[in-house]
Design a protein around this motif. Sequence first.
Motif, PDB file in Angstrom:
ATOM      1  N   VAL A   1       2.425   4.479   5.705  1.00 10.58           N
ATOM      2  CA  VAL A   1       2.619   5.922   5.853  1.00 10.58           C
ATOM      3  C   VAL A   1       3.867   6.330   5.066  1.00 10.58           C
ATOM      4  O   VAL A   1       4.980   5.955   5.454  1.00 10.58           O
ATOM      5  CB  VAL A   1       2.787   6.324   7.329  1.00 10.58           C
ATOM      6  N   PRO A   2       3.739   7.093   3.978  1.00 14.53           N
ATOM      7  CA  PRO A   2       4.940   7.601   3.306  1.00 14.53           C
ATOM      8  C   PRO A   2       5.659   8.616   4.187  1.00 14.53           C
ATOM      9  O   PRO A   2       5.045   9.585   4.654  1.00 14.53           O
ATOM     10  CB  PRO A   2       4.380   8.273   2.041  1.00 14.53           C
ATOM     11  N   LEU A   3       6.920   8.385   4.442  1.00 14.82           N
ATOM     12  CA  LEU A   3       7.723   9.325   5.221  1.00 14.82           C
ATOM     13  C   LEU A   3       8.449  10.314   4.317  1.00 14.82           C
ATOM     14  O   LEU A   3       8.603  11.488   4.662  1.00 14.82           O
ATOM     15  CB  LEU A   3       8.724   8.572   6.094  1.00 14.82           C
ATOM     16  N   ARG A   4       8.929   9.839   3.184  1.00 13.09           N
ATOM     17  CA  ARG A   4       9.559  10.706   2.191  1.00 13.09           C
ATOM     18  C   ARG A   4       9.225  10.169   0.810  1.00 13.09           C
ATOM     19  O   ARG A   4       9.427   8.983   0.535  1.00 13.09           O
ATOM     20  CB  ARG A   4      11.085  10.749   2.358  1.00 13.09           C
ATOM     21  N   GLY A   5       8.705  11.018  -0.048  1.00  7.66           N
ATOM     22  CA  GLY A   5       8.327  10.589  -1.389  1.00  7.66           C
ATOM     23  C   GLY A   5       6.914  10.031  -1.425  1.00  7.66           C
ATOM     24  O   GLY A   5       6.269   9.816  -0.395  1.00  7.66           O
ATOM     25  N   SER A   6       6.431   9.796  -2.635  1.00  7.01           N
ATOM     26  CA  SER A   6       5.111   9.218  -2.853  1.00  7.01           C
ATOM     27  C   SER A   6       5.243   7.761  -3.266  1.00  7.01           C
ATOM     28  O   SER A   6       6.328   7.305  -3.641  1.00  7.01           O
ATOM     29  CB  SER A   6       4.364  10.002  -3.935  1.00  7.01           C
ATOM     30  N   LEU A   7       4.126   7.031  -3.204  1.00 10.48           N
ATOM     31  CA  LEU A   7       4.166   5.582  -3.397  1.00 10.48           C
ATOM     32  C   LEU A   7       3.059   5.102  -4.320  1.00 10.48           C
ATOM     33  O   LEU A   7       1.962   5.674  -4.349  1.00 10.48           O
ATOM     34  CB  LEU A   7       4.003   4.863  -2.051  1.00 10.48           C
ATOM     35  N   ARG A   8       3.348   4.024  -5.038  1.00  8.84           N
ATOM     36  CA  ARG A   8       2.354   3.219  -5.730  1.00  8.84           C
ATOM     37  C   ARG A   8       2.229   1.896  -5.003  1.00  8.84           C
ATOM     38  O   ARG A   8       3.233   1.260  -4.674  1.00  8.84           O
ATOM     39  CB  ARG A   8       2.751   2.958  -7.185  1.00  8.84           C
ATOM     40  N   LEU A   9       0.993   1.487  -4.742  1.00  9.68           N
ATOM     41  CA  LEU A   9       0.734   0.224  -4.063  1.00  9.68           C
ATOM     42  C   LEU A   9      -0.087  -0.679  -4.970  1.00  9.68           C
ATOM     43  O   LEU A   9      -1.153  -0.279  -5.447  1.00  9.68           O
ATOM     44  CB  LEU A   9      -0.048   0.442  -2.759  1.00  9.68           C
ATOM     45  N   ASP A  10       0.416  -1.866  -5.218  1.00 12.73           N
ATOM     46  CA  ASP A  10      -0.335  -2.905  -5.927  1.00 12.73           C
ATOM     47  C   ASP A  10      -0.778  -3.914  -4.880  1.00 12.73           C
ATOM     48  O   ASP A  10       0.020  -4.725  -4.406  1.00 12.73           O
ATOM     49  CB  ASP A  10       0.557  -3.553  -6.988  1.00 12.73           C
ATOM     50  N   VAL A  11      -2.046  -3.836  -4.490  1.00 11.00           N
ATOM     51  CA  VAL A  11      -2.573  -4.613  -3.370  1.00 11.00           C
ATOM     52  C   VAL A  11      -3.507  -5.700  -3.885  1.00 11.00           C
ATOM     53  O   VAL A  11      -4.347  -5.446  -4.749  1.00 11.00           O
ATOM     54  CB  VAL A  11      -3.355  -3.709  -2.387  1.00 11.00           C
ATOM     55  N   THR A  12      -3.361  -6.889  -3.359  1.00 13.50           N
ATOM     56  CA  THR A  12      -4.350  -7.946  -3.544  1.00 13.50           C
ATOM     57  C   THR A  12      -4.955  -8.227  -2.183  1.00 13.50           C
ATOM     58  O   THR A  12      -4.259  -8.630  -1.255  1.00 13.50           O
ATOM     59  CB  THR A  12      -3.732  -9.217  -4.121  1.00 13.50           C
ATOM     60  N   ASP A  13      -6.277  -7.976  -2.057  1.00  7.87           N
ATOM     61  CA  ASP A  13      -6.917  -8.131  -0.755  1.00  7.87           C
ATOM     62  C   ASP A  13      -7.250  -9.600  -0.501  1.00  7.87           C
ATOM     63  O   ASP A  13      -7.059 -10.459  -1.387  1.00  7.87           O
ATOM     64  CB  ASP A  13      -8.136  -7.223  -0.632  1.00  7.87           C
ATOM     65  N   PRO A  14      -7.733  -9.956   0.694  1.00  3.74           N
ATOM     66  CA  PRO A  14      -7.988 -11.363   1.016  1.00  3.74           C
ATOM     67  C   PRO A  14      -9.005 -12.042   0.106  1.00  3.74           C
ATOM     68  O   PRO A  14      -8.987 -13.267  -0.034  1.00  3.74           O
ATOM     69  CB  PRO A  14      -8.501 -11.302   2.466  1.00  3.74           C
TER      70      PRO A  14
ATOM     71  N   PRO B   1       8.276   3.403  -5.279  1.00  3.92           N
ATOM     72  CA  PRO B   1       8.275   4.864  -5.317  1.00  3.92           C
ATOM     73  C   PRO B   1       7.514   5.340  -6.542  1.00  3.92           C
ATOM     74  O   PRO B   1       7.554   4.700  -7.594  1.00  3.92           O
ATOM     75  CB  PRO B   1       9.768   5.216  -5.424  1.00  3.92           C
ATOM     76  N   ASP B   2       6.797   6.441  -6.389  1.00  7.84           N
ATOM     77  CA  ASP B   2       6.061   6.994  -7.522  1.00  7.84           C
ATOM     78  C   ASP B   2       7.026   7.810  -8.374  1.00  7.84           C
ATOM     79  O   ASP B   2       7.532   8.841  -7.939  1.00  7.84           O
ATOM     80  CB  ASP B   2       4.907   7.863  -7.028  1.00  7.84           C
ATOM     81  N   ALA B   3       7.270   7.357  -9.595  1.00  5.33           N
ATOM     82  CA  ALA B   3       8.266   7.989 -10.464  1.00  5.33           C
ATOM     83  C   ALA B   3       7.886   9.419 -10.799  1.00  5.33           C
ATOM     84  O   ALA B   3       8.751  10.238 -11.113  1.00  5.33           O
ATOM     85  CB  ALA B   3       8.442   7.178 -11.747  1.00  5.33           C
ATOM     86  N   GLY B   4       6.598   9.747 -10.705  1.00  5.17           N
ATOM     87  CA  GLY B   4       6.171  11.102 -11.023  1.00  5.17           C
ATOM     88  C   GLY B   4       6.732  12.140 -10.084  1.00  5.17           C
ATOM     89  O   GLY B   4       6.716  13.333 -10.389  1.00  5.17           O
ATOM     90  N   ASP B   5       7.232  11.727  -8.925  1.00  9.16           N
ATOM     91  CA  ASP B   5       7.817  12.669  -7.969  1.00  9.16           C
ATOM     92  C   ASP B   5       9.293  12.939  -8.232  1.00  9.16           C
ATOM     93  O   ASP B   5       9.901  13.750  -7.562  1.00  9.16           O
ATOM     94  CB  ASP B   5       7.650  12.145  -6.546  1.00  9.16           C
ATOM     95  N   ALA B   6       9.893  12.215  -9.181  1.00 13.69           N
ATOM     96  CA  ALA B   6      11.299  12.470  -9.482  1.00 13.69           C
ATOM     97  C   ALA B   6      11.449  13.858 -10.084  1.00 13.69           C
ATOM     98  O   ALA B   6      10.612  14.310 -10.870  1.00 13.69           O
ATOM     99  CB  ALA B   6      11.831  11.420 -10.454  1.00 13.69           C
ATOM    100  N   PRO B   7      12.503  14.595  -9.736  1.00 13.08           N
ATOM    101  CA  PRO B   7      12.660  15.962 -10.260  1.00 13.08           C
ATOM    102  C   PRO B   7      12.633  16.025 -11.777  1.00 13.08           C
ATOM    103  O   PRO B   7      12.162  16.996 -12.353  1.00 13.08           O
ATOM    104  CB  PRO B   7      14.022  16.396  -9.690  1.00 13.08           C
TER     105      PRO B   7
END
Length: 326
Positions: A57-70, A105-111
């Motif tokens: 759950v992002p609380l502040r800012g946006s996120l990029r996730l690089d996930v490797t599933d099982p 952090p998703d850099a696209g959200d930087a001012p």
Amino acid sequence: MNDLILRASVPDARTGGAVAEVTPERAGWGFSGLLVHEIAPGGHLDLALTADEAVVVPLRGSLRLDVTDPGGERHDLRLTGRSSVFEGPADIAYLPVGSTVTLRPDAGDAPDGGDGAGARVAVGTARAGRVLPVQVLRASDVPVDLRGAGRASRQVHNYTIGTAVDVDRILVCEVLTPGGNWSSYPPHKHDVHSDVPGHEERELEEIYYFEVADGPAGPGLAHHQVYGTADRPIDVLAEVRTGDTVLVPHGYHGPSAAAPGYDLYYLNVMAGPADDGTWLSVDDPAHHWVRGTWESEPVDPRLPLGASPAPRPATNPTTELTEEPT
């Protein structure tokens, strides 16, 4: 049982770090966990879910996730966040047990469009057995409920409770309470497993993570209560501030009271031995009558808070059993 009130840690602004960290071992129970982590600009957080499923759950800012599933499949996910927890729901991701993930952090959200944006993220966890798919719930699809009435009005964002997200055990929601109002009220409990008609209940360990809006002169405050029965005593009445966490192993919990002038947020993470994805609780019989008074009271006009999707009408069950205790 270990300490039930965990005060916020203050991470280094340059490097980030944990604000709150709960494992089943630290809590002294079997299933529920939570990590709240500040990720510094340009930084990252690596997690290996060897025993747990997780909800990000992002609380502040946006996120990029690089996930490797099982199964070894890679997933590149973007979660659109918010400027603060008071700005409506965020995108969330469900990650199955056996996954590994790197969060950035998703850099696209930087001012300035650069890499100057950090993020604060909550990762709720639960010990899990079933391996389920990686899933994303977008903010526009998050059910937003208005609960209670008058000074018991609050706003609930359901992430894995009554949504299309398939989980093994983890239940996650967040609650926004305008300043001066009471949430988690009437006090309720979910510490036994019962299918007796009219008294259905699920055993669920619960974590409350708090954030409180600042005032013009500094940080805000709120209060939270947990109390037990003669057979299972517990006694917590605590002032809470941003980053504080309260553990609820059993007993009645509520209210979470927002001080006048300071809006209150809390994230709930719950899990227990049942894997039916059901949240059932019972009110304290001494205070259950309060629900009946809401039928003639309007919902607080300050709700909904933030840029939320259109909320559903207030839901205020008057029976002893409720699936809506927040």
